[in-house]
Write a protein that holds these residues in place. Structure first.
Motif, PDB file in Angstrom:
ATOM      1  N   GLU B 274       0.829  -1.162   0.053  1.00  0.00           N
ATOM      2  CA  GLU B 274       0.019   0.027   0.063  1.00  0.00           C
ATOM      3  C   GLU B 274       0.884   1.282  -0.129  1.00  0.00           C
ATOM      4  N   PRO B 275       0.404   2.322  -0.664  1.00  0.00           N
ATOM      5  CA  PRO B 275       1.289   3.570  -0.700  1.00  0.00           C
ATOM      6  C   PRO B 275       1.352   3.930   0.809  1.00  0.00           C
ATOM      7  N   PRO B 276       2.636   4.242   1.255  1.00  0.00           N
ATOM      8  CA  PRO B 276       2.979   4.651   2.396  1.00  0.00           C
ATOM      9  C   PRO B 276       2.008   5.889   3.102  1.00  0.00           C
ATOM     10  N   THR B 277       1.767   6.199   4.114  1.00  0.00           N
ATOM     11  CA  THR B 277       1.065   7.523   4.773  1.00  0.00           C
ATOM     12  C   THR B 277       1.902   8.663   4.115  1.00  0.00           C
ATOM     13  N   VAL B 278       1.079   9.748   3.823  1.00  0.00           N
ATOM     14  CA  VAL B 278       1.615  10.979   3.466  1.00  0.00           C
ATOM     15  C   VAL B 278       1.599  11.739   4.621  1.00  0.00           C
ATOM     16  N   HIS B 279       2.560  12.116   5.250  1.00  0.00           N
ATOM     17  CA  HIS B 279       2.577  13.148   6.254  1.00  0.00           C
ATOM     18  C   HIS B 279       2.738  14.470   5.824  1.00  0.00           C
TER      19      HIS B 279
END
Lengths: 139, 384
Positions: B274-279
């Motif tokens: 899954e695409p990583p969390t965008v912070h």
């Protein structure tokens, strides 16, 4: 040609040097560098047709005199380090700010707009560029 | 060959021979001391082109480089020149490069390591091994390149291990080298078969197409995406419409196309994370160092502190510490300049400083303004 932008940008600058821009052709390094450059050889039609166009392109700034303040001329490249080797001739654009204008580089990528000139330029016995940009705006 | 063709062939030979002879004359008459000075001068465009001329200059050019280093000091050499010196394949110069790699105060260590890696000798192997676990991703890349280019029988094992490097810029390079390693072996005539190391390398390359980690606009993932794309385009002989600099959502369709090609080649599914969390980052610090290793620390909008690039680990801090970091960052006054000290191999970068959070700067280590040094010291304490 598709729109080009780096994701998640927090752009530090918005300097405009002209009141009205021409139509801006978005360009990326994949287009500019997608061929093997050889000194004296004709450049591909896909880059020659950009000559004289107002383009917008994103990249990292390196000044020509090593300074990061009051930059009036710089080269724009697609990486912020030489970790993948040196930029090739078709992987950078020599950019010139308008007369009397300058800006400071803080290392973040910028989007530069201006008129592109395509073709070899020599300094002494070195070809130093094939792409040059007269900057009209920096975002 | 017919008689009719012989004159033409002889003429072609003479032209080639005279061309080679002209080149040899040009090299022998070239003033390499001047070329080296140009390659280490102030104008980066001249540096770049002059360094390439030096790199083709043979032993006279190598001698000129060593004279320059002796007279002006090693650190007067330019990064542009150092990274190309391996092409000269000169014994004395290689000895100097090895000394520079070992010298933590040398300005261009990763470039010197890459130079040695270009045409490595068997006795370089220990040197490359010693940098495989270095804290600098650039040094790790140099070491892997050298081991791959040595064509040692255990190189695939080393490269496979590096596929798990947490830094995608290293893992993707390892995958690309592994694929090339196989291709060289396949030159014997097994074209058309599945590359021997494809099962290990190709999934890493496909996942590399989605590498992204933006540090206040500077995307650490771009190099990985570019190298993954280059390797996959060579392998499949098509680009699938992939654009390196397109936003993630616009890259998606091309990645799926590459994924399908890869799954067909490997006859198996490739797992895509899954695409990583965008912070949303509010404060950022990066130390890029070939001496102490790299370190990235970022504070997100929720006040959580994260360490690393690509694979982030959270550093537990309490509310008081979070407020302290925010206070130190906000307390940085607007600066008259954005670069401090002479940046060479090592640098520090900061973003999200000042009352409005819009000040960014970079510096040679130890050259930061005092208020920034205070913040840096506190961040380093927390990262230990």
């Amino acid at each position: 040609m598709r729109a080009f932008r780096l994701p998640l940008l927090a752009l530090p600058l918005a300097l405009s040097f002209t009141a009205i821009d021409d139509v801006i052709v978005p360009v990326d390094y994949q287009t500019l560098s997608g061929f093997e450059w050889q000194e004296g050889a004709a450049l591909p039609a896909k880059v020659q047709k950009l000559h004289g166009k107002t383009i917008g392109i994103q990249g990292f700034v390196r000044s020509l005199d090593g300074s990061d303040e009051q930059i009036t001329a710089f080269w724009l490249i697609d990486q912020n380090c030489d970790c993948a080797g040196l930029p090739r001739m078709n992987e950078y654009i020599v950019c010139t700010m308008p007369e009397g204008k300058s800006f400071a580089n803080d290392g973040r990528p910028v989007r530069v707009v201006g008129k592109l000139e395509v073709g070899e330029v020599r300094e002494g016995d070195y070809v130093t560029s094939i792409y040059r940009l007269a900057v009209t705006r920096i975002d | 060959m017919t008689h009719a063709k012989r004159p033409a062939a002889s003429l072609a030979f003479l032209l080639v021979a005279s061309g080679a002879s002209s080149l040899a004359v040009a090299q022998s008459s070239d003033d390499f001391d001047k070329r080296v000075r140009d390659a280490c001068g102030n104008n980066p465009l001249i540096r770049l082109q002059a360094a390439k001329r030096v790199a083709k200059g043979g032993e006279r050019a190598a001698a000129a480089v060593l004279r320059f280093a002796e007279k002006e000091g090693n650190n007067a050499l330019s990064a542009e020149l150092v990274v190309l010196l391996g092409r000269l394949d000169d014994a004395a110069l290689r000895t100097a490069l090895a000394a520079w790699v070992a010298d933590a105060s040398f300005a261009w260590r990763p470039q010197a390591l890459l130079a040695l890696a270009e045409k490595p000798k068997a006795d370089d192997r220990k040197r490359f091994d010693s940098f495989l676990d270095h804290g600098s991703w650039q040094m790790r890349r140099g070491a892997l390149t050298g081991i791959a280019n040595l064509r040692a029988s255990d190189a695939p094992r080393v490269l496979k291990k590096a596929l798990n490097d947490p830094d995608r810029r290293v893992a993707v390079l390892a995958a690309s080298l592994l694929l090339d390693f196989d291709k060289a072996k396949r030159n014997g005539g097994t074209k058309g078969s599945v590359p021997e190391f494809a099962a290990a390398a190709v999934p890493v390359l496909v996942r590399g197409l989605d590498a992204e980690d933006a540090f206040f606009g500077d995307d650490f993932g771009r190099l990985a995406r570019k190298e993954a794309f280059d390797a996959l385009r060579r392998l499949f002989e098509q680009d699938c419409g992939y654009r390196i600099d397109a936003p993630r959502a616009e890259r998606r369709a091309a990645i799926v196309r590459f994924q399908k090609l890869a799954e067909t080649l490997l006859d198996g599914a490739i797992e895509m994370p899954e695409p990583p969390t965008v912070h949303a980052w509010s404060l950022g610090f990066e130390r890029r160092s070939c001496r102490e290793g790299d370190l990235v620390l970022r504070l997100d909008a929720q006040g959580r502190l994260w360490k690393g690039a690509f694979e982030l680990t959270r550093i537990d801090i309490d509310g008081e510490t979070r407020d302290e970091l925010r206070r130190l960052a906000k307390g940085v006054e607007p600066q008259r300049k954005s670069t401090f000290g002479r940046i060479r191999c090592d640098l520090t970068r900061f973003a999200g400083l000042g009352a409005a959070g819009n000040i960014g700067l970079r510096a040679a280590p130890g050259s930061e303004p005092p208020s920034v040094q205070t913040l840096e010291k506190r961040l380093l304490e927390l990262a230990r």
